[in-house]
Design an enzyme around this catalytic site. Structure first.
Site, mmCIF file in Angstrom:
data_model
loop_
_atom_site.group_PDB
_atom_site.id
_atom_site.type_symbol
_atom_site.label_atom_id
_atom_site.label_comp_id
_atom_site.label_asym_id
_atom_site.label_seq_id
_atom_site.Cartn_x
_atom_site.Cartn_y
_atom_site.Cartn_z
ATOM 1 N N ARG A 238 -7.510 10.582 1.100
ATOM 2 C CA ARG A 238 -6.058 10.452 0.900
ATOM 3 C C ARG A 238 -5.589 11.563 -0.036
ATOM 4 N NH1 ARG A 238 -4.608 4.822 2.372
ATOM 5 N NH2 ARG A 238 -6.053 4.536 4.109
ATOM 6 N N ARG A 246 -5.494 2.889 -9.682
ATOM 7 C CA ARG A 246 -6.158 2.335 -8.499
ATOM 8 C C ARG A 246 -6.149 3.225 -7.255
ATOM 9 N NH1 ARG A 246 -2.404 -2.623 -6.411
ATOM 10 N NH2 ARG A 246 -0.450 -1.528 -6.247
ATOM 11 N N HIS A 247 -5.792 4.478 -7.429
ATOM 12 C CA HIS A 247 -5.808 5.403 -6.293
ATOM 13 C C HIS A 247 -6.806 6.524 -6.504
ATOM 14 C CE1 HIS A 247 -1.866 3.507 -5.490
ATOM 15 N NE2 HIS A 247 -2.214 3.710 -4.238
ATOM 16 N N ARG A 440 -12.117 -0.729 -5.042
ATOM 17 C CA ARG A 440 -11.158 -1.718 -5.547
ATOM 18 C C ARG A 440 -11.765 -3.105 -5.633
ATOM 19 N NH1 ARG A 440 -5.026 -0.798 -3.470
ATOM 20 N NH2 ARG A 440 -4.921 1.416 -4.030
HETATM 21 O O1 4AD Z 1 -3.837 -0.108 3.010
HETATM 22 P P1 4AD Z 1 -4.624 0.996 3.666
HETATM 23 O O2 4AD Z 1 -4.054 2.344 3.598
HETATM 24 O O3 4AD Z 1 -4.866 0.528 5.172
HETATM 25 C C1 4AD Z 1 -5.536 1.228 6.124
HETATM 26 O O4 4AD Z 1 -6.130 2.266 5.940
HETATM 27 C C2 4AD Z 1 -5.548 0.534 7.442
HETATM 28 N N1 4AD Z 1 -6.060 1.447 8.458
HETATM 29 C C3 4AD Z 1 -6.387 -0.702 7.338
HETATM 30 C C4 4AD Z 1 -6.335 -1.534 8.563
HETATM 31 O O5 4AD Z 1 -7.357 -1.776 9.173
HETATM 32 N N2 4AD Z 1 -5.177 -1.995 8.920
HETATM 33 O O6 4AD Z 1 -6.073 1.005 3.037
HETATM 34 C C5 4AD Z 1 -6.908 -0.124 3.083
HETATM 35 C C6 4AD Z 1 -7.463 -0.441 1.706
HETATM 36 C C7 4AD Z 1 -6.416 -0.841 0.691
HETATM 37 O O7 4AD Z 1 -6.115 -2.204 0.748
HETATM 38 C C8 4AD Z 1 -7.098 -0.492 -0.602
HETATM 39 O O8 4AD Z 1 -8.028 -1.488 -0.974
HETATM 40 C C9 4AD Z 1 -7.861 0.743 -0.242
HETATM 41 O O9 4AD Z 1 -8.058 0.719 1.162
HETATM 42 N N3 4AD Z 1 -7.150 1.963 -0.609
HETATM 43 C C10 4AD Z 1 -7.494 2.791 -1.607
HETATM 44 N N4 4AD Z 1 -8.503 2.740 -2.482
HETATM 45 C C11 4AD Z 1 -8.608 3.748 -3.368
HETATM 46 N N5 4AD Z 1 -7.768 4.800 -3.410
HETATM 47 C C12 4AD Z 1 -6.737 4.898 -2.554
HETATM 48 N N6 4AD Z 1 -5.937 5.958 -2.579
HETATM 49 C C13 4AD Z 1 -6.570 3.856 -1.583
HETATM 50 N N7 4AD Z 1 -5.696 3.646 -0.593
HETATM 51 C C14 4AD Z 1 -6.053 2.501 -0.018
#
Ligand code: 4AD
Length: 466
Positions: A238, A246-247, A440
């Site tokens: 990302r 938390r990112h 997380r």
């Molecule tokens: O919410 P996100 O972006 O969802 C997806 O990627 C979807 N494709 C998931 C799906 O199957 N619908 O990311 C999923 C999870 C978040 O809830 C969070 O726990 C973690 O990934 N996450 C991160 N962890 C650390 N750093 C970041 N920048 C994160 N972004 C999301």
């Protein structure tokens, strides 16, 4: 005979045995020319080794050699296990080694950027020590991360990454037992997988490409490839400029995708059983590790129910409203309202782990299935631990033309995802899934305050080394 023994397994039952341990010289203290104490640490566990001059066994020279060892040097120590009369302070093991031999197998430089003992203290211990006039340096996070190989040696970090390994292991075991197939999707992809612009762009032999923001598109395509139920553990990239607790710019995604027979609650059922199993097993298998983490970063065990609480987004909005917090009923939660809702849920239902579902469609990614009876809402959910998001999931749109329409509506150039959209033209079952952030989960299970603590070598907008 002498036996190689792990420091962590040295216990009273070994009294009188000759052992050989390998570890680091954490500290050396000379009591006199004839006597010294050496604390040896291995994988976060420590043992006190006693050197006492005695004819034909321990020479003055050996005591001198040992007291001259630099901290963190790697040593082999041979000696006899003994049980002292009084409890040992400053070592995790409650037995000692009466030393016969010490070998140094790798010297550490004398001036270390981090003192491991200081790095291992809790805030409370530091405050007390400073009040007592002790000389010590509070090790800040940047220093820890700059010299991560040293920082990783603390008992809490030894615990954190062993717990992380178990989270992955339990996730895998559970899903395998439920008929899921482990897959690996490409990390080099042509277009963004989540919509939005937060991607690391790169040149793929002359074609524009990016690092995958999630396995989203390809895990769904694996469903089109008839695997029925799949999961993946892999890196997620990302590029967003998020300077938060938390990112990360790179994290480990635990992803699930599955056919749905009747209702997207089947996906939430998997989340429910998977996580209750995960929490149970962690509490059972990782007692030592959780204790080591809690010693430096005190936390209460996670409160969770045998059957996970499910609230609709609207019910969440209502709970907040009753507590005097107005949020847009068709918007999303922010960090603050997530936390607040977490507190309210804990007070009302006694759980720190719950599912919030039936989100407004407008705040979900393009591939999310709208509710059939009210397309303002969607068949989607988020999952929270201690008031913070760890999962997002949903039923997906499996109808290709509608999927293309939804992508356009969300401002995505359908050409960049045409192979994905076309995958559904050859027949596709209703399906859904979710993505979990590994770092997380560990952070929130242990109530740690920063995701960098649960990433071995964290990548954030300012850090790409070490
Ligand atoms: O919410 P996100 O972006 O969802 C997806 O990627 C979807 N494709 C998931 C799906 O199957 N619908 O990311 C999923 C999870 C978040 O809830 C969070 O726990 C973690 O990934 N996450 C991160 N962890 C650390 N750093 C970041 N920048 C994160 N972004 C999301």
């Amino acid at each position: 005979g002498r036996e190689w023994t792990e420091v962590g397994s040295l216990a009273e039952g070994l009294e009188g045995r000759t052992v050989l341990v390998r570890g680091r010289a954490q500290t050396v203290r000379a009591v006199s020319k004839k006597m010294a104490f050496l604390i040896v640490r291995e994988k976060g566990f420590t043992v006190q080794c006693v050197l006492s001059v005695s004819p034909d066994v321990v020479s003055l020279g050996m005591v001198k050699f040992t007291t001259g060892l630099s901290r963190e040097s790697y040593v082999d120590v041979e000696g006899t296990v003994s049980v002292p009369n009084s409890p040992i302070k400053g070592a995790s093991q409650q037995v000692e080694i009466q030393v016969r031999k010490v070998y140094c197998i790798s010297k550490a430089v004398p001036a270390l950027p981090i003192n491991i003992e200081d790095a291992a203290r809790s805030e409370l211990e530091i405050d007390k020590a400073l009040q007592a006039g002790e000389q010590l340096v509070r090790v800040n996070q940047d220093t820890r991360l700059n010299f991560r190989v040293l920082d990783l040696r603390t008992p809490s970090n030894q615990g954190i990454f062993r717990v992380q390994c178990q989270v992955e292991n339990i996730f895998r075991q559970f899903l395998l037992s439920e008929g899921f197939v482990g897959i690996h999707t490409p990390k080099l992809i042509a277009g963004s997988s989540e919509g939005g612009s937060a991607v690391f762009r790169l040149d793929y032999k002359g074609q524009p490409a990016c690092l995958a923001q999630s396995p989203q598109l390809h895990k769904q395509m694996a469903i089109c490839g008839d695997f029925g139920r799949v999961f993946e553990v892999g890196p997620v990239f990302r590029a967003e400029d998020s300077f938060t607790h938390r990112h990360l710019c790179e994290f480990t995604g635990l992803d699930v995708e599955m056919e749905i027979k009747e209702h997207y609650s089947e996906v939430m059922d998997i989340v429910d059983r998977l996580f209750v199993e995960l929490f149970d097993r962690l509490n059972e298998r990782c007692q030592k590790e959780l204790e080591a983490i809690g010693k430096q970063y005190p936390f209460e065990p996670l409160k969770y129910l045998r059957k996970t609480l499910r609230l609709t987004f609207q019910e969440g909005v209502q709970l907040l409203k009753e507590a005097g917090i107005e949020i847009d009923p068709l918007g999303d939660l922010n960090t603050e309202s997530e936390r607040k809702l977490g507190q309210l849920v804990l007070e009302k239902y006694g759980t720190e782990f719950y599912i919030l579902h039936h989100y407004p469609l407008a705040v979900r990614p393009f591939y999310t299935m709208p509710c059939s009876d009210d397309p303002t809402y969607s068949n989607s959910f988020d999952v929270f631990i201690r008031g913070e998001e760890i999962i997002s999931g949903a039923q997906r749109v499996h109808l290709p033309d509608f999927l293309a329409t939804r992508a356009e509506a969300c401002g995505i150039d359908v050409k960049t995802i045409s192979t994905y959209v076309d995958s559904f033209r050859y027949g596709a079952p209703p399906h859904g899934g979710f993505g979990v952030g590994l770092e997380r989960v560990v952070m929130l299970f242990c109530a740690l305050n920063n995701i960098r603590k649960t990433s071995l070598f964290p990548r954030d907008p300012l850090r790409i080394a070490p």
